[in-house]
Design an enzyme around this catalytic site. Structure first.
Site, PDB file in Angstrom:
ATOM      1  N   LYS A 141       1.488  37.202 -17.001  1.00 62.87           N
ATOM      2  CA  LYS A 141       0.784  36.048 -17.558  1.00 62.87           C
ATOM      3  C   LYS A 141      -0.509  36.463 -18.263  1.00 62.87           C
ATOM      4  O   LYS A 141      -0.891  35.853 -19.269  1.00 62.87           O
ATOM      5  CB  LYS A 141       0.500  35.028 -16.452  1.00 62.87           C
ATOM      6  CG  LYS A 141       1.750  34.340 -15.916  1.00 62.87           C
ATOM      7  CD  LYS A 141       2.472  33.546 -17.001  1.00 62.87           C
ATOM      8  CE  LYS A 141       3.620  32.734 -16.434  1.00 62.87           C
ATOM      9  NZ  LYS A 141       4.281  31.885 -17.464  1.00 62.87           N
ATOM     10  N   ASN A 155      19.163  31.866 -23.106  1.00 61.55           N
ATOM     11  CA  ASN A 155      18.396  32.802 -22.290  1.00 61.55           C
ATOM     12  C   ASN A 155      17.318  33.377 -23.193  1.00 61.55           C
ATOM     13  O   ASN A 155      17.593  34.230 -24.043  1.00 61.55           O
ATOM     14  CB  ASN A 155      19.304  33.900 -21.754  1.00 61.55           C
ATOM     15  CG  ASN A 155      18.552  34.959 -20.961  1.00 61.55           C
ATOM     16  OD1 ASN A 155      17.315  34.929 -20.865  1.00 61.55           O
ATOM     17  ND2 ASN A 155      19.265  35.900 -20.390  1.00 61.55           N
ATOM     18  N   VAL A 156      16.089  32.914 -23.040  1.00 57.81           N
ATOM     19  CA  VAL A 156      15.031  33.294 -23.976  1.00 57.81           C
ATOM     20  C   VAL A 156      14.660  34.770 -23.895  1.00 57.81           C
ATOM     21  O   VAL A 156      13.951  35.280 -24.757  1.00 57.81           O
ATOM     22  CB  VAL A 156      13.761  32.437 -23.768  1.00 57.81           C
ATOM     23  CG1 VAL A 156      14.041  30.981 -24.097  1.00 57.81           C
ATOM     24  CG2 VAL A 156      13.201  32.599 -22.356  1.00 57.81           C
ATOM     25  N   TYR A 170       3.661  39.272 -11.625  1.00 61.48           N
ATOM     26  CA  TYR A 170       3.675  37.958 -12.272  1.00 61.48           C
ATOM     27  C   TYR A 170       2.324  37.710 -12.947  1.00 61.48           C
ATOM     28  O   TYR A 170       2.268  37.271 -14.099  1.00 61.48           O
ATOM     29  CB  TYR A 170       3.958  36.873 -11.242  1.00 61.48           C
ATOM     30  CG  TYR A 170       3.888  35.466 -11.775  1.00 61.48           C
ATOM     31  CD1 TYR A 170       4.929  34.925 -12.516  1.00 61.48           C
ATOM     32  CD2 TYR A 170       2.769  34.665 -11.542  1.00 61.48           C
ATOM     33  CE1 TYR A 170       4.865  33.628 -13.019  1.00 61.48           C
ATOM     34  CE2 TYR A 170       2.699  33.371 -12.030  1.00 61.48           C
ATOM     35  CZ  TYR A 170       3.749  32.858 -12.767  1.00 61.48           C
ATOM     36  OH  TYR A 170       3.669  31.581 -13.261  1.00 61.48           O
ATOM     37  N   SER A 205      -0.781  31.025 -16.799  1.00 61.27           N
ATOM     38  CA  SER A 205      -1.037  30.808 -15.373  1.00 61.27           C
ATOM     39  C   SER A 205      -2.462  31.206 -15.047  1.00 61.27           C
ATOM     40  O   SER A 205      -3.013  32.147 -15.628  1.00 61.27           O
ATOM     41  CB  SER A 205      -0.077  31.635 -14.523  1.00 61.27           C
ATOM     42  OG  SER A 205      -0.425  31.565 -13.155  1.00 61.27           O
ATOM     43  N   ALA A 245       0.215  39.950 -13.970  1.00 63.97           N
ATOM     44  CA  ALA A 245       0.093  40.853 -15.115  1.00 63.97           C
ATOM     45  C   ALA A 245       0.869  40.320 -16.314  1.00 63.97           C
ATOM     46  O   ALA A 245       0.409  40.401 -17.467  1.00 63.97           O
ATOM     47  CB  ALA A 245       0.586  42.243 -14.731  1.00 63.97           C
TER      48      ALA A 245
END
Length: 255
Positions: A158, A58-59, A154, A141, A156
């Site tokens: 990226k 789990n990174v 999401y 993204s 923000a």
């Protein structure tokens, strides 16, 4: 002698296709993911233990990421590349997003690449030279460049990831480590295909859909650019975020 890469999010989508392409090119690949590779990966490419290893990781978790890289370090003196593809998307209006969704996107999309880079640097530095630098490639993204209503956080996350690319590129330059990112538009991956429809998430969010080139991206479209960043023809490229979106962000089209 074959090169070695670590791929996070290597059991699905862009990460899985990156692992597949690297293995086909003769790389030794370590795949880090919370899930094992899917059953269809029980092929000769993935079954060669000396060339492919899966580690449950789990990174977004410090202990899990540190343990994974310690295990890698116990078996190899160096790696040539880190590709951070692990990411999550939770759609919804910003004011309606559950805090746990925000925490998840921050932890996986920002903290994950940072932790992975942090623990990989000792391995990346070993053997890297100005003529043969090590590589770090983040999967960002296009939403981090052109945000969209319905996936504001999401986007923000990226955008923040893109900032890390530039800072890390400068900070790691003296260690002969190049840091770049790809910024895909809509890609035919499980992360997009599994998103619920607008009525299920209380937002008007929809994937970008067809690009000006008349289609959405396939994972290989993105992996082609990742491989460019890993290749000999990009030795003087660092701190770059390269859109891979078929021209989607180039100009607004009312069509």
């Amino acid at each position: 002698m074959s090169k070695t890469a670590v791929v996070t999010g290597g059991s699905s989508g862009i990460g899985l296709q990156t692992a597949r392409r690297l293995l086909a090119d003769g790389w030794r690949v370590w795949s880090l993911d919370v899930n094992p590779p899917p059953p269809h990966c029980a092929t000769p490419l993935f079954m060669r233990a000396e060339m492919f290893s899966y580690l449950a990781c789990n990174v977004s978790d410090i202990a899990s990421t540190q343990a994974a890289f310690e295990q890698i370090q116990n078996q190899t003196e160096k790696i040539d590349a880190l590709i951070c593809s692990a990411g999550v998307l939770r759609a919804g209006r910003l004011v309606d997003q559950p805090p746990e969704h925000i925490d998840m996107m921050m932890n996986v999309n920002i903290k994950g690449p940072w932790l992975s880079t942090r623990y990989s640097v000792p391995l990346l530095k070993n053997g890297s030279t100005p003529g043969h630098p090590a590589r770090v490639v983040f999967v960002g993204s296009i939403s981090g460049i052109r945000p969209k209503v319905g996936t504001g956080f999401y986007a923000a996350s990226k955008a923040a990831l893109h900032v890390l690319v530039g800072v890390l590129a400068v900070e790691l330059a003296d260690a002969n480590i190049l840091v770049n990112a790809v910024a895909p538009g809509t890609v035919a991956t499980p992360m997009i295909c599994e998103q619920p429809g607008p009525e299920g998430i209380g937002t008007s969010f929809r994937p970008s859909g067809m690009s000006p080139l008349g289609r959405i991206a396939e994972p290989d479209d993105v992996v082609d650019v990742i491989l460019f960043f890993l290749g000999e023809r990009s030795c003087y490229v660092t701190g770059t975020v390269l859109p891979v979106d078929g021209g989607t962000r180039a100009a607004f089209s009312p069509k």
